[in-house]
Design a protein around this motif. Sequence first.
Motif, short mmCIF file in Angstrom:
data_model
loop_
_atom_site.label_atom_id
_atom_site.label_comp_id
_atom_site.label_asym_id
_atom_site.label_seq_id
_atom_site.Cartn_x
_atom_site.Cartn_y
_atom_site.Cartn_z
N ASP A 16 0.82 -1.21 0.00
CA ASP A 16 0.00 0.00 0.00
C ASP A 16 0.85 1.27 0.00
N GLN A 17 2.16 1.13 -0.25
CA GLN A 17 3.12 2.23 -0.34
C GLN A 17 3.35 2.93 1.00
N ARG A 18 3.16 2.22 2.11
CA ARG A 18 3.33 2.86 3.42
C ARG A 18 4.79 3.14 3.73
N ILE A 19 5.70 2.23 3.34
CA ILE A 19 7.12 2.41 3.62
C ILE A 19 7.89 2.73 2.34
N LEU A 20 7.51 2.13 1.23
CA LEU A 20 8.14 2.37 -0.06
C LEU A 20 7.07 2.66 -1.10
N GLY A 21 7.11 3.85 -1.71
CA GLY A 21 6.10 4.21 -2.69
C GLY A 21 6.63 5.20 -3.72
N GLY A 60 0.72 -14.75 -2.32
CA GLY A 60 -0.72 -14.60 -2.42
C GLY A 60 -1.42 -15.94 -2.43
N TRP A 61 -2.60 -15.94 -1.82
CA TRP A 61 -3.48 -17.10 -1.85
C TRP A 61 -4.82 -16.68 -2.43
N ASP A 62 -5.84 -17.48 -2.24
CA ASP A 62 -7.14 -17.20 -2.85
C ASP A 62 -7.74 -15.89 -2.35
N LYS A 63 -7.88 -15.73 -1.04
CA LYS A 63 -8.49 -14.55 -0.46
C LYS A 63 -7.53 -13.73 0.40
N PHE A 64 -6.32 -14.24 0.56
CA PHE A 64 -5.38 -13.61 1.50
C PHE A 64 -4.02 -13.47 0.84
N SER A 65 -3.33 -12.38 1.17
CA SER A 65 -1.95 -12.21 0.73
C SER A 65 -1.15 -11.54 1.84
N GLY A 66 0.13 -11.80 1.84
CA GLY A 66 0.98 -11.23 2.88
C GLY A 66 2.35 -10.88 2.33
N SER A 67 2.95 -9.83 2.90
CA SER A 67 4.29 -9.39 2.50
C SER A 67 5.15 -9.19 3.73
N LEU A 68 6.44 -9.43 3.56
CA LEU A 68 7.44 -9.13 4.58
C LEU A 68 8.45 -8.16 3.98
N LEU A 69 8.82 -7.13 4.75
CA LEU A 69 9.78 -6.14 4.29
C LEU A 69 10.90 -6.01 5.32
N PHE A 70 12.14 -6.08 4.82
CA PHE A 70 13.31 -5.84 5.64
C PHE A 70 14.15 -4.78 4.94
N MET A 71 14.49 -3.71 5.64
CA MET A 71 15.26 -2.64 5.01
C MET A 71 16.29 -2.09 5.98
N ASN A 72 17.51 -1.90 5.46
CA ASN A 72 18.60 -1.32 6.24
C ASN A 72 19.13 -0.11 5.48
N ASN A 73 19.12 1.05 6.13
CA ASN A 73 19.58 2.29 5.52
C ASN A 73 20.77 2.85 6.29
N GLY A 102 8.87 -5.34 8.86
CA GLY A 102 7.49 -5.57 9.24
C GLY A 102 6.71 -6.27 8.15
N THR A 103 5.39 -6.18 8.24
CA THR A 103 4.53 -6.94 7.36
C THR A 103 3.33 -6.12 6.89
N HIS A 104 2.83 -6.48 5.71
CA HIS A 104 1.58 -5.95 5.19
C HIS A 104 0.70 -7.13 4.85
N LEU A 105 -0.53 -7.14 5.37
CA LEU A 105 -1.46 -8.25 5.19
C LEU A 105 -2.74 -7.75 4.52
N LYS A 106 -3.31 -8.58 3.67
CA LYS A 106 -4.50 -8.18 2.91
C LYS A 106 -5.45 -9.36 2.81
N TYR A 107 -6.73 -9.10 3.09
CA TYR A 107 -7.76 -10.15 3.04
C TYR A 107 -9.00 -9.59 2.37
N LYS A 108 -9.59 -10.36 1.46
CA LYS A 108 -10.78 -9.92 0.75
C LYS A 108 -11.73 -11.10 0.58
N THR A 109 -12.98 -10.89 0.96
CA THR A 109 -14.01 -11.88 0.76
C THR A 109 -15.32 -11.17 0.50
N GLY A 110 -15.91 -11.44 -0.64
CA GLY A 110 -17.17 -10.79 -0.97
C GLY A 110 -17.03 -9.28 -1.00
N ALA A 111 -17.87 -8.60 -0.23
CA ALA A 111 -17.89 -7.14 -0.21
C ALA A 111 -16.91 -6.55 0.80
#
Length: 427
Positions: free
Chosen positions: A122-127, A194-207, A226-235
């Motif tokens: 969702d571009q929270r850390i990198l966008g 990614g899976w059928d209704k769920f997806s997940g990401s892991l981000l590791f960054m060193n600056n 950290g992580t970004h998680l997303k779930y969608k079902t129906g509406a």
Amino acid sequence: MKNKLLLFGLFVMTMNIAEAQFSLSGEFRPRTEFRHGFGSIIPESAEPGLSVATRIRLNAGYKTESYKFFLSLQDVFVWGENRQILPNDQNNSFAVFQAWAEIGLGGGFSTKLGRQVLSYDDQRILGGLDWAQQGRNHDAALLKYKKDSFSADLALAFNQDHENAGGFVNVGNNFNTSGFFTYKVMQMLHLHKGWDKFSGSLLFMNNGFENHSLNLNETVYLQTFGTHLKYKTGALALEANGFLQTGRAIYGANYQDVESGYLAGLEAKYKVSDKVTVGLGAEIISGDSEADATATSAFFPLYGTNHKFNGFMDYFYVGNHANTVGLFDIHASANFKLDEKASLMVKVLNFSGEQELGSGEKQLGTEVDLVYKRGFKGFTIVAGYSHMFASDGMYELKGVAENLAADNQNWAWAMLVIKPKFLNGTK
């Protein structure tokens, strides 16, 4: 600038006679803004700002079986900033926004080298920070792997700010590019599944950052993961963020130890009907309860598209609010599809500090954002209005006495977007 355009013209002619897929597109994006409290509380004695800024881009893509090449040239200018009959660009804004090549390595692997946009989840850390006319890019090498619903990106960057006749300048206090968390070195790993209704990401960054203001040879390192998680079902659609920050960062002229900075957010959207979608969300970002020259527990979202979060008036984490009281943002929104080509978004956000201000106050204020969008044949019009209802804490945070502030803190804008496709085919 003339030499750059000539080289680009030669590139275009060369690509047209090649046995490959070539595309040429552009963008013309003027935006008019009325600013009367955008970014900070405006005093009653200050004049509001009104201006028109324009972004133009020319994009060329070239694709073969073994590699891809992309070049994006841009200029950003404010109407009237150049005096009449001036022979040069006074603000020196003409630049290469992107210039990269992606080479296929086989087996799902590829490498992408050059100036590029790093945008994930969702571009929270990198966008890509597309709202800003200049956008955001990185000079980096990217190793990519993708198979089915799994992808992994490893980015590496080592930056200098110039070279001389004897070669590149030495590592150390010669790296003078600073501000807005400009890094000397960067390593980033992003994993997504990614899976059928769920997806997940892991981000590791060193600056790694250098503090040129103190003429130090030391490079300090800040880790964000950290992580970004997303779930969608129906509406119903849900998204969650959870990130931690540790190491050392530079605030002003000082290094500070970052002690367990964190960001946590949850967004829920529900499609009530084909024409109405409602949303509810909250985000908490850690801050500091007191000023400490050597340590901080404040989190900063680094290279994300921060304009997308915490209100469109950019009071927080858009070149501001670093290493302060943090933020607790709770918000509700509704998106109305007015017809096949028009939509209206309404969003209300309430802000308070994660930590108390010096007075003990936490409440900062409430913001209302409205965005109207309509598509036409070949172009789009987007317009918005935002209003900040500041609380006592906001005046304290921004350093403006309430009795000296303007009665209304608001911002209005309108933008035309045209993206012509000049060429798109195979020769």
